[in-house]
Structure formats: C-alpha cells, structure tokens
Write an enzyme that holds these catalytic residues in place. Sequence first.
Site, mmCIF file in Angstrom:
data_model
loop_
_atom_site.group_PDB
_atom_site.id
_atom_site.type_symbol
_atom_site.label_atom_id
_atom_site.label_comp_id
_atom_site.label_asym_id
_atom_site.label_seq_id
_atom_site.Cartn_x
_atom_site.Cartn_y
_atom_site.Cartn_z
ATOM 1 N N HIS A 68 -31.774 21.855 4.306
ATOM 2 C CA HIS A 68 -30.584 21.187 4.847
ATOM 3 C C HIS A 68 -30.756 20.868 6.326
ATOM 4 O O HIS A 68 -30.792 21.755 7.172
ATOM 5 C CB HIS A 68 -29.348 22.062 4.644
ATOM 6 C CG HIS A 68 -28.064 21.375 4.987
ATOM 7 N ND1 HIS A 68 -27.576 20.314 4.257
ATOM 8 C CD2 HIS A 68 -27.178 21.565 5.995
ATOM 9 C CE1 HIS A 68 -26.435 19.899 4.787
ATOM 10 N NE2 HIS A 68 -26.172 20.634 5.849
ATOM 11 N N HIS A 70 -29.621 17.896 9.527
ATOM 12 C CA HIS A 70 -29.093 16.657 10.103
ATOM 13 C C HIS A 70 -29.905 16.465 11.377
ATOM 14 O O HIS A 70 -29.614 17.106 12.394
ATOM 15 C CB HIS A 70 -27.616 16.764 10.453
ATOM 16 C CG HIS A 70 -26.748 17.333 9.354
ATOM 17 N ND1 HIS A 70 -26.345 16.586 8.272
ATOM 18 C CD2 HIS A 70 -26.231 18.562 9.174
ATOM 19 C CE1 HIS A 70 -25.594 17.348 7.480
ATOM 20 N NE2 HIS A 70 -25.518 18.548 7.999
ATOM 21 N N ARG A 91 -17.788 19.723 16.449
ATOM 22 C CA ARG A 91 -17.912 18.467 15.722
ATOM 23 C C ARG A 91 -17.640 17.261 16.625
ATOM 24 O O ARG A 91 -18.268 16.219 16.492
ATOM 25 C CB ARG A 91 -16.964 18.457 14.506
ATOM 26 C CG ARG A 91 -17.294 17.348 13.525
ATOM 27 C CD ARG A 91 -16.384 17.377 12.315
ATOM 28 N NE ARG A 91 -15.031 16.949 12.651
ATOM 29 C CZ ARG A 91 -14.141 16.534 11.750
ATOM 30 N NH1 ARG A 91 -14.459 16.512 10.468
ATOM 31 N NH2 ARG A 91 -12.932 16.172 12.114
ATOM 32 N N HIS A 216 -20.576 14.262 1.084
ATOM 33 C CA HIS A 216 -20.502 15.035 2.322
ATOM 34 C C HIS A 216 -19.760 16.347 2.118
ATOM 35 O O HIS A 216 -20.232 17.411 2.482
ATOM 36 C CB HIS A 216 -19.853 14.233 3.457
ATOM 37 C CG HIS A 216 -19.787 15.018 4.728
ATOM 38 N ND1 HIS A 216 -18.743 15.880 5.000
ATOM 39 C CD2 HIS A 216 -20.647 15.124 5.764
ATOM 40 C CE1 HIS A 216 -18.982 16.480 6.166
ATOM 41 N NE2 HIS A 216 -20.120 16.040 6.648
ATOM 42 N N ARG A 219 -13.721 17.238 1.793
ATOM 43 C CA ARG A 219 -12.896 16.621 2.840
ATOM 44 C C ARG A 219 -13.163 15.117 2.906
ATOM 45 O O ARG A 219 -12.259 14.318 3.081
ATOM 46 C CB ARG A 219 -13.216 17.213 4.225
ATOM 47 C CG ARG A 219 -13.115 18.698 4.346
ATOM 48 C CD ARG A 219 -13.162 19.147 5.817
ATOM 49 N NE ARG A 219 -14.341 18.689 6.553
ATOM 50 C CZ ARG A 219 -15.515 19.334 6.600
ATOM 51 N NH1 ARG A 219 -15.676 20.447 5.914
ATOM 52 N NH2 ARG A 219 -16.518 18.865 7.317
ATOM 53 N N HIS A 243 -21.737 19.791 1.141
ATOM 54 C CA HIS A 243 -21.220 20.885 1.979
ATOM 55 C C HIS A 243 -20.060 21.530 1.239
ATOM 56 O O HIS A 243 -19.173 20.825 0.746
ATOM 57 C CB HIS A 243 -20.663 20.343 3.301
ATOM 58 C CG HIS A 243 -21.696 19.845 4.268
ATOM 59 N ND1 HIS A 243 -21.655 18.584 4.805
ATOM 60 C CD2 HIS A 243 -22.757 20.458 4.840
ATOM 61 C CE1 HIS A 243 -22.664 18.440 5.653
ATOM 62 N NE2 HIS A 243 -23.351 19.559 5.690
ATOM 63 N N GLU A 246 -17.424 25.643 4.063
ATOM 64 C CA GLU A 246 -17.995 26.186 5.298
ATOM 65 C C GLU A 246 -16.877 26.785 6.149
ATOM 66 O O GLU A 246 -17.097 27.719 6.913
ATOM 67 C CB GLU A 246 -18.721 25.077 6.071
ATOM 68 C CG GLU A 246 -19.355 25.544 7.373
ATOM 69 C CD GLU A 246 -20.145 24.465 8.097
ATOM 70 O OE1 GLU A 246 -20.075 23.293 7.675
ATOM 71 O OE2 GLU A 246 -20.837 24.780 9.077
ATOM 72 N N HIS A 280 -23.826 26.006 2.465
ATOM 73 C CA HIS A 280 -22.984 27.008 3.128
ATOM 74 C C HIS A 280 -22.331 27.959 2.120
ATOM 75 O O HIS A 280 -22.676 29.118 2.055
ATOM 76 C CB HIS A 280 -21.915 26.396 4.052
ATOM 77 C CG HIS A 280 -22.480 25.552 5.141
ATOM 78 N ND1 HIS A 280 -23.378 26.052 6.052
ATOM 79 C CD2 HIS A 280 -22.315 24.234 5.458
ATOM 80 C CE1 HIS A 280 -23.735 25.085 6.896
ATOM 81 N NE2 HIS A 280 -23.110 23.973 6.559
ATOM 82 N N ASP A 331 -29.985 23.056 9.303
ATOM 83 C CA ASP A 331 -28.720 22.357 9.480
ATOM 84 C C ASP A 331 -28.544 21.712 10.845
ATOM 85 O O ASP A 331 -29.049 20.624 11.098
ATOM 86 C CB ASP A 331 -27.581 23.353 9.160
ATOM 87 C CG ASP A 331 -26.214 22.692 9.066
ATOM 88 O OD1 ASP A 331 -26.168 21.443 9.088
ATOM 89 O OD2 ASP A 331 -25.196 23.395 8.962
#
Length: 471
Positions: A68, A70, A91, A216, A219, A243, A246, A280, A331
């Site tokens: 995982h 990004h 974020r 994703h 959410r 995800h 988390e 997660h 991650d």
Amino acid sequence: VSRSAAGDELWAARAWLGAEKGFSSGVLISCDPSGDITEVRSGVDRSECAGGAVIGGDVCLPGFVNAHSHAFHRALRGVSETVAGSFWTWRDLMYNVASRLDPDSYRELAALVYAEMLLSGYTAVGEFHYLHHGAGGTAYSDPNAMGAALLEAAETVGIRMTLLDTCYLQAGVNGAPLEGAQLRFGDGSADGWAERVSTLLARAPGGAVRVGVAAHSVRAVPRSGLEAVAALADSHAVPLHVHLSEQRRENEECLEVLGFTPTGLLCESGALSARTTAVHATHLAGHDLTLLGEAACGVCACPTTERDLGDGVGPFSELARAGAVLSIGSDSHAVIDALEETRALELNERLASERRGIWKVADLLGVGTSGGARALGWPEGGISAGSPADVVGVRVGSIRTAGGGGDDGPQGRDEELLARILFAGSPADVDSVVVGGRLVVSGGEHVSLGPPEAVAQRLEAAVGLALGASR
Ligand SMILES: [Zn+2]
C-alpha cells in the site's frame, strides 16, 4: 537498469527457503526469460554457477512487498510532523501537495520514492492511485496520463508494481460532492471511472507491472460505485483494494447514514473476496472480523503510518486467526523501511496487548513478503519455482545485526538469525535487490541511479517542486 541475460542463474551464499526449510547454503536459483524461478537447488558451490550473478550480502530473503503506497505523500515527510492535530489535519496538508503535481513531476517524484523502497528491501509495490486528473478535475489529453507516469516510474527504477487505479466519487458518506483538491481524484461517476480504467487495463502493460483496481473508501464511493468496482475486479480477475475503518469517524458516519459498518457495506456490495485487500482495518466490530476472515480477504496493515497519524492499532493477529491474509504497506511513507514496517506489526500489538511473541518470526516474514504478493496478484511462493525471482540480500555482520551462536549455520540458529534481521536490521544492511531476475540494487547502490546520496539529492528537488517554490 541492467538486465542479466534471459534464462539466467543467480547464486546466494545462504537463502531463506521457507519456514520448513529455513536457511539453506549455496543456493542456485534458475530463472526463465521472464524472470520467474524455474528451479532452486541448495548445496551448490559458487563455482558451479557459470556466468550467473552472485547476489551480494550474507543471507538472502524473499523480496519484501509494499502492498500500500501513495507515492506523492512522501513529500510530506517532516512537514507533517510539525503540525499537531489528527488524521484530518494531516489530510489538508496532503491535499496541498496533490494540487501541485502533473505527469512529469509525478513521474520523477514517484521514481525516486520507488528507488527508496528498493534500497530498503522492497521488490514490489501496490500503488493506490487516485490523483487522476488535471487542475479542477479537467482530464489530460490522455485521461490515464498520471497512471501511465507511475507505471513508467516503476519500470524506470526496476520495481515490480501493481497499479491500483482508484475510484473516488464523493467527499463523504452523505454523498457530498468533491471540492478543491479532491476534484482531481474524481471521474464524475462509477461508469466514468470504469471506462477510463478499462482503457488502462486493455493496455496490459505486462512484464513486472500490472493494473488492479481500488475503491478509495466507503466515504468516497457510494454503494452503487462499490458494486461497480467489485464487478470490474471480478470480470478482469484483478486485485481490489479499499481503505477500511482507518478512523472511528468513518464507522460512525457509515452506520448513521447507511445502517451498516463499512465492512458490512462492502459485504453487501459484493466487494469482499479473496481478491480483496482491506487497508488498515483498524477499528472493526466483532462481526466485521468474521466477515473479512470468512471471505479470506487480504488485510494490509500500515503500522508506521498508523502510528504516525495516531490511527490506533488494528486487531491484526485476530484477523489472521479469523482467516484473513495479512500484508504490510508504507502508505504515507512517514518512513520507508521494509524491516521496520514488518517488525512494527508485532511491536505495535505488543504495546496494545501487553503481550509479546504474538507472531512467529517466520510468519512475520511471510506477512512482509508472500502476504503482499498475494494482495497484489503475484505468485506468493517466495524463493521457489513458479514465483518471480524477487530476492533481497542482507548483510548480517553489521553493528546492528551482529550476533550468533547455536549450530544451524555460521550466523547462528535460523530463527534467531531471521529475528536479528527483522527486529534490528535497517535499510543500511540491504546489500542487493533482485527483481524478476535482474539485479537492481548492488553493494547498497541502485544500479542506474547510484548511491543513496545521489537518489536523495534528486528526491530533494522533486519534493521541493511538489511542496511549492514559495516555501
Ligand atoms: Zn492509504
């Protein structure tokens, strides 16, 4: 990246051939032209390896798999540590970086991040990619320009990759529209996403890079979208990542608005199978554990990120007992260190449970290696026939890893030796990395990019660009 001739042989002084065999000496690994292992023999003298490459380092392990990633989050290393708050304040910082990258700057940044992974002992990465479009969500002339840049970055530095093209449609469980930096993530609808991804899948990159899919999170993707992602994963038989739980807030909102836990919603949407990896899985209800275990889902723990963001400690050993298959991921790249990520799974759980020895050492290695290969859709056999020749050579006589005694071999009992590497080794102990039969790191240096210092210098420039010149 230099390529040893097709159908080559590799020789290791000592190599881990699985939990049953432990370490074997004089290991000759034969590969076919595509870089897959055709035969592994032990007790072979180095002189019998005619013309093949000797893998440097004292002992070889299967390559670690970073399930995982990004890549662009790497730009926030250090920056985010100076800002108090929660996952949600972090974020906002991440969105600032997301708003600056284009295909050229992302290709450069990602290549260097993947080089850092290789230098730490990772041979494969699952790139969870959602930064699809240009400013304001305008598509590039090639709508897959950003994904293509990431695939090129992986090929340039020689890391194995599964690009997990991610569906991202809304700003919250309540269906709020995307705004600001998020506009670059969205394809307008699940159909829009599926159409773009189908083009990418049809390009079938091949070799050491593949394409899978992701939603994703609950959410960012409504139930109809989750169903569409699951259908596409099934029809193409590719990995599906998501995800999951988390943050407690995600659970609360999902229950309140939709009447399911996030895991329950994935189950209702047909998104839980052995092809699925939940990333997660930190805050689960009891029944969630059962659902993930019964479906034999993968679960990717990201211990260094989870502690960095203050997420909490997931019930990972419990998930494994329930039937889930664990893997690790770096991650957000708070650190990129395959050994640290692997041992953190055990060490975080010790802090949470006040117990130790939760994972057997060989099982921990399996989480760091074969569990990740399974999650990314690659053969998971480690150093054995039928698996890709992905190997990491580690020095065990360093100030960190020195030790010994016992009678299994010159460096001590197998399990103790493995434990010294996993619990005390660092990227500085990684001597060699082989991906698909090709030596991509040798003597602690990337074969085409040079020593870590040279990679660092280029990385500094790429991060500076991602953060913005005004800083
Ligand atoms: Zn993530």
